[in-house]
Design a protein around this motif. Structure first.
Motif, short mmCIF file in Angstrom:
data_model
loop_
_atom_site.label_atom_id
_atom_site.label_comp_id
_atom_site.label_asym_id
_atom_site.label_seq_id
_atom_site.Cartn_x
_atom_site.Cartn_y
_atom_site.Cartn_z
N LYS A 107 -11.80 -40.32 -21.14
CA LYS A 107 -13.03 -39.55 -21.27
C LYS A 107 -14.04 -40.27 -22.18
CE LYS A 107 -12.94 -35.15 -21.92
NZ LYS A 107 -12.62 -33.81 -22.45
N SER A 108 -13.55 -40.85 -23.27
CA SER A 108 -14.47 -41.54 -24.17
C SER A 108 -15.06 -42.79 -23.52
CB SER A 108 -13.80 -41.87 -25.50
OG SER A 108 -12.87 -42.90 -25.36
N TYR A 109 -14.26 -43.51 -22.74
CA TYR A 109 -14.79 -44.68 -22.02
C TYR A 109 -15.80 -44.26 -20.96
CZ TYR A 109 -11.55 -48.05 -24.06
OH TYR A 109 -10.87 -48.87 -24.92
N LEU A 110 -15.54 -43.13 -20.31
CA LEU A 110 -16.42 -42.66 -19.25
C LEU A 110 -17.85 -42.46 -19.76
CD1 LEU A 110 -16.72 -41.66 -16.33
CD2 LEU A 110 -15.88 -39.42 -17.08
N GLN A 111 -17.98 -42.04 -21.01
CA GLN A 111 -19.32 -41.82 -21.60
C GLN A 111 -20.18 -43.08 -21.57
OE1 GLN A 111 -20.30 -38.91 -22.74
NE2 GLN A 111 -18.39 -37.80 -22.86
N ASN A 112 -19.53 -44.25 -21.61
CA ASN A 112 -20.26 -45.51 -21.78
C ASN A 112 -20.73 -46.16 -20.48
OD1 ASN A 112 -19.80 -45.41 -24.60
ND2 ASN A 112 -17.74 -46.19 -24.28
N TYR A 113 -20.29 -45.63 -19.34
CA TYR A 113 -20.66 -46.26 -18.07
C TYR A 113 -21.96 -45.67 -17.54
CZ TYR A 113 -15.66 -47.46 -18.01
OH TYR A 113 -14.41 -47.91 -18.33
N SER A 114 -22.78 -46.55 -16.98
CA SER A 114 -23.93 -46.06 -16.21
C SER A 114 -23.39 -45.66 -14.84
CB SER A 114 -24.98 -47.16 -16.05
OG SER A 114 -24.48 -48.19 -15.21
N GLU A 146 -14.24 -56.90 -2.08
CA GLU A 146 -13.68 -56.10 -0.99
C GLU A 146 -12.22 -55.79 -1.30
OE1 GLU A 146 -12.75 -56.56 3.75
OE2 GLU A 146 -14.49 -57.64 2.94
N GLY A 147 -11.85 -54.54 -1.12
CA GLY A 147 -10.47 -54.12 -1.38
C GLY A 147 -10.19 -53.78 -2.83
N VAL A 148 -11.20 -53.92 -3.70
CA VAL A 148 -11.03 -53.58 -5.12
C VAL A 148 -11.81 -52.29 -5.38
CG1 VAL A 148 -11.50 -54.32 -7.49
CG2 VAL A 148 -10.75 -56.00 -5.79
N TRP A 149 -11.18 -51.36 -6.07
CA TRP A 149 -11.85 -50.09 -6.38
C TRP A 149 -12.91 -50.27 -7.45
CZ3 TRP A 149 -6.89 -46.72 -7.34
CH2 TRP A 149 -6.27 -46.46 -6.12
N SER A 150 -13.88 -49.38 -7.42
CA SER A 150 -14.83 -49.26 -8.53
C SER A 150 -14.13 -48.50 -9.66
CB SER A 150 -16.06 -48.48 -8.09
OG SER A 150 -15.72 -47.11 -7.87
N ILE A 151 -14.75 -48.48 -10.82
CA ILE A 151 -14.20 -47.71 -11.94
C ILE A 151 -14.17 -46.23 -11.56
CG2 ILE A 151 -14.64 -46.98 -14.32
CD1 ILE A 151 -15.67 -49.88 -14.83
N GLY A 152 -15.21 -45.76 -10.89
CA GLY A 152 -15.26 -44.36 -10.46
C GLY A 152 -14.13 -44.02 -9.50
N GLN A 153 -13.83 -44.93 -8.59
CA GLN A 153 -12.72 -44.71 -7.65
C GLN A 153 -11.39 -44.65 -8.39
OE1 GLN A 153 -13.95 -48.00 -5.01
NE2 GLN A 153 -13.56 -46.56 -3.32
N LYS A 174 -20.70 -38.90 -13.49
CA LYS A 174 -19.94 -38.92 -14.74
C LYS A 174 -19.57 -37.50 -15.15
CE LYS A 174 -22.06 -41.12 -18.04
NZ LYS A 174 -22.70 -42.05 -19.00
N GLU A 175 -20.51 -36.58 -14.99
CA GLU A 175 -20.29 -35.20 -15.39
C GLU A 175 -19.16 -34.57 -14.58
OE1 GLU A 175 -23.31 -36.53 -14.54
OE2 GLU A 175 -24.08 -36.70 -16.59
N ASN A 176 -19.16 -34.85 -13.27
CA ASN A 176 -18.11 -34.29 -12.42
C ASN A 176 -16.75 -34.88 -12.78
OD1 ASN A 176 -17.21 -32.53 -10.39
ND2 ASN A 176 -17.25 -34.16 -8.87
N LEU A 177 -16.70 -36.19 -12.99
CA LEU A 177 -15.44 -36.81 -13.39
C LEU A 177 -14.95 -36.25 -14.72
CD1 LEU A 177 -16.11 -40.53 -12.36
CD2 LEU A 177 -14.45 -38.97 -11.30
N MET A 178 -15.88 -36.04 -15.65
CA MET A 178 -15.52 -35.48 -16.96
C MET A 178 -14.93 -34.08 -16.79
SD MET A 178 -15.55 -36.46 -20.14
CE MET A 178 -16.84 -37.67 -20.34
#
Length: 174
Positions: free
Chosen positions: A11-18, A28-35, A99-103
């Protein structure tokens, strides 16, 4: 790291991502941080659903864990390797959450963990649900698997962040 503490770390790391960083796919074939976050949340709920199934079981299961499952619990976590799931289990996670939904979804996982925390050890350890890779797990083992899985993905999170930093540095130099 305790189950709630590891999720607090995410959760604390999530705050720092745009939003752009959260959704950026490096290769290709690599997830994003959100995924990766989406995957962690979905799997945590699946594991907690299995805790609930164990709590409602009426028949004891004498079968145990697979050899890999025994090893996993003996060392207290996943080995530092990348685990490739079979294609039918490897559908790319959602890459559209804010970010809000993931949080909020992480908070829901934490709420469920807190609900089971005081009850999990009172569930008959012979009431089990089968995990395809690890064998037959009881409620405590499913519960512990949540934090083991979150901890395992910390390495992936670091790798994805390193790629983002490299990309940002490269774009600044051009």
């Amino acid at each position: 790291m305790s189950d709630l503490k590891v999720i607090e770390t995410y959760k604390s790391y999530l705050q720092n991502y745009s939003l752009e960083q959260l959704r950026y796919i490096t290769d290709e074939g690599v997830w994003s941080i959100g995924q990766m976050y989406d995957h962690l949340i979905l799997v945590a709920h699946e594991y907690l659903d299995n805790v609930e199934t164990c709590s409602a079981a009426e028949e004891e299961q004498k079968l145990g864990k697979t050899e890999f499952g025994e090893h996993l619990y003996k060392i207290g976590g996943f080995p530092p390797i990348k685990i490739k799931l079979p294609d039918e289990l490897n559908t790319p996670p959602s890459n559209s959450d804010s970010k809000e939904n993931l949080m909020s979804r992480l908070d829901q996982v934490m709420q469920r963990l807190r609900q089971w925390e005081s009850k999990v050890d009172s569930i008959n350890p012979n009431y089990k649900v089968k995990h395809e890779g690890f064998g037959w797990l009881n409620a405590r083992e499913w519960y512990d698997l949540v934090s083991m899985h979150f901890s395992h993905h910390l390495r992936q999170k670091c790798e994805l962040e390193q790629k983002l930093v490299f990309l940002e540095l490269t774009s600044l130099m051009n």
